[in-house]
Scaffold this active site. Structure first.
Site, PDB file in Angstrom:
ATOM      1  N   ARG A  29      -2.235  -5.589  -8.832  1.00 33.57           N
ATOM      2  CA  ARG A  29      -1.070  -6.465  -8.706  1.00 33.57           C
ATOM      3  C   ARG A  29      -1.015  -7.425  -9.884  1.00 33.57           C
ATOM      4  NH1 ARG A  29      -3.034  -7.881  -2.839  1.00 33.57           N
ATOM      5  NH2 ARG A  29      -4.834  -7.890  -4.186  1.00 33.57           N
ATOM      6  N   SER A  65      -3.193  -7.826   2.397  1.00 28.02           N
ATOM      7  CA  SER A  65      -3.477  -7.828   3.838  1.00 28.02           C
ATOM      8  C   SER A  65      -3.954  -9.219   4.262  1.00 28.02           C
ATOM      9  CB  SER A  65      -4.555  -6.795   4.170  1.00 28.02           C
ATOM     10  OG  SER A  65      -4.125  -5.511   3.805  1.00 28.02           O
ATOM     11  N   HIS A 118       0.843  -1.206   0.000  1.00 26.00           N
ATOM     12  CA  HIS A 118       0.000   0.000   0.000  1.00 26.00           C
ATOM     13  C   HIS A 118       0.882   1.260   0.000  1.00 26.00           C
ATOM     14  CE1 HIS A 118      -3.184  -2.616   2.152  1.00 26.00           C
ATOM     15  NE2 HIS A 118      -3.701  -2.316   0.982  1.00 26.00           N
ATOM     16  N   LYS A 168     -15.981  -8.305   4.784  1.00 25.08           N
ATOM     17  CA  LYS A 168     -15.704  -9.329   5.791  1.00 25.08           C
ATOM     18  C   LYS A 168     -15.432  -8.668   7.133  1.00 25.08           C
ATOM     19  CE  LYS A 168     -12.415 -12.154   5.688  1.00 25.08           C
ATOM     20  NZ  LYS A 168     -11.112 -12.705   5.309  1.00 25.08           N
TER      21      LYS A 168
END
Ligand code: PNS
Length: 164
Positions: free
Chosen positions: A94, A132, A18, A42
């Site tokens: 990514r 993460s 990040h 979530k």
């Protein structure tokens, strides 16, 4: 007034990937506002306030910190961006696997507000495999994430995940 971009996300927690993306965004925009989503799909590991504080601590000594703001994002992202006022959302990519979700979000955001554009920035190769989610999984299983997240974040992850 200079150009402003909003960099939204869950940041549960912030990773070095990040921060890499933030630095790239700062080459393109005068100011970047990191918007920490309060409501994430979530159940997050850290509260929104904890996630925000970890970002602030991670950037406290960063040479570009004066051009970065960190804020909580309640409700719709496009409404937040308009309230700044800004007109660009920055997101990282990514791999191809990120694309479908990002494409869907960008087009939905455009449908919700056609004045706001999403700019995608490629993450540095060093961080291409980091998320993460995978960082939390590694710490949960006793693995070392030093160098992949800021030091303070690595400590908080250990505290949180070794004392469930
Ligand atoms: O880091 P993430 O979890 O991929 O970030 C997703 C985020 C927070 C950017 C997205 O869920 C979001 O924008 N949430 C705010 C609510 C909203 O506007 N949802 C509609 C987006 S199409």
């Amino acid at each position: 007034m200079g150009s402003i971009a909003v960099y939204p996300g869950s940041f549960d927690p912030i990773t070095n990937g990040h921060i890499d993306l933030l630095e790239r965004a700062l080459k393109m925009f005068d100011e970047v506002i990191i918007a920490v989503a309060v409501n994430v799909g979530k159940e997050p590991l850290f509260t929104a306030k904890e996630r925000l504080e970890m970002i602030k601590e991670s950037l406290a000594d960063h040479p570009l910190r004066d051009r970065v703001k960190v804020d909580l994002l309640h409700g719709l992202l496009v409404n937040y961006v308009q309230s700044i006022p800004a007109s660009t959302i920055v997101r990282g990519l990514r791999a191809v696997s990120d694309f479908e979700y990002e494409f869907q979000m960008a087009l939905m955001n455009r449908k919700l507000n056609a004045e706001i554009e999403t700019a995608f920035i490629m993450t540095g190769m060093r961080w291409i495999y980091i998320s993460s989610r995978i960082i939390k999984e590694v710490v949960r299983s006793g693995g070392d994430v030093a160098g992949l997240v800021p030091d303070g974040v690595a400590m908080k992850l250990l505290e949180r995940l070794s004392h469930p």
